[in-house]
Scaffold this active site. Structure first.
Site, PDB file in Angstrom:
ATOM      1  N   SER A 101      -8.265   0.214   0.614  1.00  0.00           N
ATOM      2  CA  SER A 101      -9.083   0.414   1.652  1.00  0.00           C
ATOM      3  C   SER A 101      -9.637   2.134   1.862  1.00  0.00           C
ATOM      4  O   SER A 101     -10.315   2.544   0.825  1.00  0.00           O
ATOM      5  CB  SER A 101      -8.685  -0.328   2.671  1.00  0.00           C
ATOM      6  OG  SER A 101      -8.224  -1.580   2.659  1.00  0.00           O
ATOM      7  N   ARG A 140       0.866  -1.117  -0.200  1.00  0.00           N
ATOM      8  CA  ARG A 140      -0.037   0.067   0.133  1.00  0.00           C
ATOM      9  C   ARG A 140       0.861   1.225   0.088  1.00  0.00           C
ATOM     10  O   ARG A 140       1.796   1.159   0.734  1.00  0.00           O
ATOM     11  CB  ARG A 140      -0.849   0.088   1.033  1.00  0.00           C
ATOM     12  CG  ARG A 140      -1.903   1.049   1.207  1.00  0.00           C
ATOM     13  CD  ARG A 140      -2.647   1.168   2.499  1.00  0.00           C
ATOM     14  NE  ARG A 140      -3.414  -0.181   2.526  1.00  0.00           N
ATOM     15  CZ  ARG A 140      -4.102  -0.652   3.357  1.00  0.00           C
ATOM     16  NH1 ARG A 140      -4.183  -0.109   4.553  1.00  0.00           N
ATOM     17  NH2 ARG A 140      -4.813  -1.494   3.404  1.00  0.00           N
TER      18      ARG A 140
END
Length: 318
Positions: free
Chosen positions: A197, A101
């Protein structure tokens, strides 16, 4: 970062209440992110401008994305951006139990097509090493509505196909749990979900699910990370044309039938549907990065209020 966060989480235990555990994890997670953010600047101080420029030129040679190529060329052309260039090549985003990420951009310290292709090749190599060969193993690939999520997913599929895997690829953005469900439903070897997310819109990420539909845990995380480190220049990787692979039956669309099985399974877990339909309860739902009305199809009779902003993918969170 995933490994660090895992280590922090493992230390939390004892007889503390759920609330205390939650607060502790939030505080520790913040400290970990703060520490991880500071690391690149320490390494960039040790890297010379010449080293950074040499690595940047090597990166350019294998980058197929015109946007990140232009971004990196602009950094190389501006002497005043030397520190930024050093930071971009001070290390690499680290693969862990949470996958990858990071902020999108050029260089190994950012999320981009080069890194996604390298990670996909490492994942394929590790999966093959666990099962001797790719054979007819399948991998499920899905994505959300963030910037470049679809192209990252297509790059992932192309590399996996080039390594001999069959790939189930979503044809539109899907909720993350659908990918995890599809792995077990289709008896796949693994799943990949391109998403960051809840992170801000400039981020993207790469989550990996094992054959049991769960996010990877040790030792698979370190095994995949080790395989990624062995991947060379991505422009030398074999990749498949998606249309040709689809025509040959190696690339398969995640169809509505599978999506419906997922929602049906969720609805079957709902208790007291009649009471819900009679209740005045109303749930506010805010979609993030995905057009799929998850709550609407899983509500089981509960009334919903959906915020319109974010209902269609735009790449932005709010």
């Amino acid at each position: 970062m995933g490994e660090l966060e895992g280590a922090v989480s493992d230390e939390v235990g004892g007889q503390r209440s759920v609330g205390e555990l939650g607060r502790r994890r939030i505080d520790d997670s913040f400290r970990v992110r703060l520490f991880a953010t500071a690391i690149p600047s320490l390494y960039s101080c040790a890297m010379s401008d010449e080293q950074a420029r040499a690595q940047a030129h090597d990166w350019l040679a294998q980058d197929c994305d015109p946007e990140t190529k232009a971004e990196l060329e602009a950094l190389l052309a501006d002497p005043g951006k030397a520190e930024q260039l050093r930071e971009r090549f001070s290390g690499s985003l680290q693969f862990g139990t949470a996958g990858l990420r990071g902020v999108m951009g050029a260089g190994p310290m950012r999320m981009n097509r080069v890194l996604v292709q390298k990670v996909s090749a490492g994942l394929a190599d590790y999966l093959a090493s666990q099962n001797n060969s790719a054979g007819q193993q399948a991998v499920v690939v899905g994505y959300d509505g963030r910037h470049k999520s679809r192209i990252f997913a297509e790059d992932t599929a192309s590399i996996l196909l080039g390594k001999g895997f069959q790939v189930y690829l979503s044809t539109t953005c899907v909720p993350t749990p659908v990918v995890a469900f599809a792995v077990t439903d289709l008896k796949a070897a693994a799943g990949v979900m391109v998403t960051a997310s809840h992170n801000p819109p400039e981020y993207n990420g790469y989550k990996v699910y094992w054959s049991n539909g769960a996010q990877i845990i040790p030792p698979n995380d370190t095994g995949i990370a080790s395989a990624i480190s062995q991947v060379g220049s991505v422009d030398q990787l074999e990749r498949a044309d998606l249309k040709s692979a689809n025509d040959a039956g190696q690339l398969i669309d995640l169809d509505e039938a599978l999506i419906s099985r997922y929602y049906q399974g969720v609805q079957e877990l709902s208790l007291h549907k009649d009471l819900l339909r009679q209740s005045a309860l109303c749930v506010a739902y805010t979609p993030m990065h995905c057009r799929w009305p998850l709550c609407e199809r899983c509500a089981g009779g509960c009334r919903l209020f959906q915020f319109s902003h974010g209902a269609e993918p735009s790449g932005a969170r709010w």
